[in-house]
Enzyme design. Structure first.
Site, PDB file in Angstrom:
ATOM      1  CG  HIS A 136      10.894  -8.294 -11.332  1.00 31.51           C
ATOM      2  ND1 HIS A 136      11.093  -6.951 -11.111  1.00 31.51           N
ATOM      3  CD2 HIS A 136      11.419  -8.549 -12.558  1.00 31.51           C
ATOM      4  CE1 HIS A 136      11.712  -6.418 -12.149  1.00 31.51           C
ATOM      5  NE2 HIS A 136      11.920  -7.364 -13.057  1.00 31.51           N
ATOM      6  CD  GLU A 137      11.235 -11.944 -14.554  1.00 29.01           C
ATOM      7  OE1 GLU A 137      10.768 -11.706 -15.682  1.00 29.01           O
ATOM      8  OE2 GLU A 137      12.245 -11.368 -14.110  1.00 29.01           O
ATOM      9  CG  HIS A 140       8.585  -7.605 -16.420  1.00 24.92           C
ATOM     10  ND1 HIS A 140       8.754  -6.279 -16.757  1.00 24.92           N
ATOM     11  CD2 HIS A 140       9.765  -7.991 -15.852  1.00 24.92           C
ATOM     12  CE1 HIS A 140       9.977  -5.880 -16.405  1.00 24.92           C
ATOM     13  NE2 HIS A 140      10.601  -6.899 -15.841  1.00 24.92           N
ATOM     14  CD  GLU A 199      13.612  -4.628 -15.386  1.00 23.19           C
ATOM     15  OE1 GLU A 199      13.547  -5.144 -14.260  1.00 23.19           O
ATOM     16  OE2 GLU A 199      13.310  -5.250 -16.419  1.00 23.19           O
TER      17      GLU A 199
HETATM   18 ZN   LIG Z   1      12.535  -7.110 -15.044  1.00 23.88          ZN
END
Ligand SMILES: [Zn+2]
Length: 266
Positions: A136-137, A140, A199
């Site tokens: 997830h990071e 981003h 997100e």
């Molecule tokens: Zn996030």
């Protein structure tokens, strides 16, 4: 209100001239900061951060973080190579560090500079859960979300000042904006939530990268359920742009069939 016009025109010009495209989702985004400047600041801020924080002394957990990180890195590089986008990872200098900190947090600065806080390990529970977090990071970062946020903040708060100009004229403020843009700093017992759009984009890309790295993306549902439990339901009022836990988990379920095709392909 005449004085506001130049800012608006500047912003509009920048919107036209400074668009890039998010990998996988194809969304057009507004980024005005050149990659070399972003990377230079990122590497400096990362070094500064590590100077001020204690690396974990737990060798097993540290090597787990590095292993998961390297596997996700490999998946990202493969994805970008397969789509003739390797140029976008130019200048990356991947690094994965575990710090001793009870915050439930993790982030990835541009150029692949990842920090995992020991406080998130009990929520991650195992290697698969950690892959959800790191995937997830990193998503981003490679989607340029921080650049997008930093660009918006420079326009709104510093009138569209260039990054190096902002750094030399307003170093403190610029650094504070940077840390906010990249999710570093004091958190609220949860990963710093950005906009719903960022997100859900990071969730979708993260699932694909973890699947390509050989981690079952289905683990993401259980991970975000544990995160929801940890944050005790509703996010604080001022984080109302944060996707609610339920809608996030629902969207993750919807993104699962796509991610599973990458998992099975291996
Ligand atoms: Zn996030």
């Amino acid at each position: 209100m005449r004085h506001r016009r130049p800012v608006i025109i500047l912003a509009a010009l920048l919107m036209i001239t400074a668009c890039s495209t998010v990998p996988i989702t194809g969304r057009k985004q507004f980024t005005l900061l050149p990659d070399d400047q972003i990377l230079a600041m990122s590497f400096e801020q990362y070094r500064e951060f590590l100077k001020d924080h204690k690396l974990s002394r737990n060798a097993n957990q540290t090597s787990l973080v590095k292993r998961v990180g390297k596997r996700i890195q490999g998946a990202v590089e493969t994805y970008f190579r397969q789509h003739n986008m390797s140029g976008e990872l130019k200048g990356y200098a991947w690094e994965f560090n575990l710090i001793e900190d009870k915050e439930v947090n993790a982030w990835c600065m541009p150029g692949g500079k990842v920090v995992v806080y020991s406080g998130i390990l009990p929520v991650a529970q195992n290697e698969n859960g950690l892959a959800v977090v790191v995937g997830h990071e990193i998503a981003h970062a490679v989607a340029g979300h921080g650049n997008e946020r930093m660009s918006q903040m420079l326009v709104v708060q510093l009138g569209g000042m260039a990054l190096n100009e902002a750094l030399s004229q307003k170093p403190e403020q610029t650094r504070a904006l940077w840390l906010t843009a990249f999710g570093v700093g004091a958190q609220l017992g949860a990963l710093l939530p950005f906009s719903r759009l960022h997100e859900s984009e990071a969730d979708r890309l993260g699932l694909i990268f973890m699947a390509m790295a050989g981690y079952d993306p289905n683990g993401a549902v259980a991970f975000w359920q544990r995160m929801a439990q940890k944050s005790g339901g509703q996010p604080p009022e001022f984080l109302s742009t944060h996707p609610t836990d339920e809608s996030r988990i629902q969207k993750i379920r919807e993104a699962m069939p796509e991610a599973m095709t990458y998992y099975k392909k291996r």
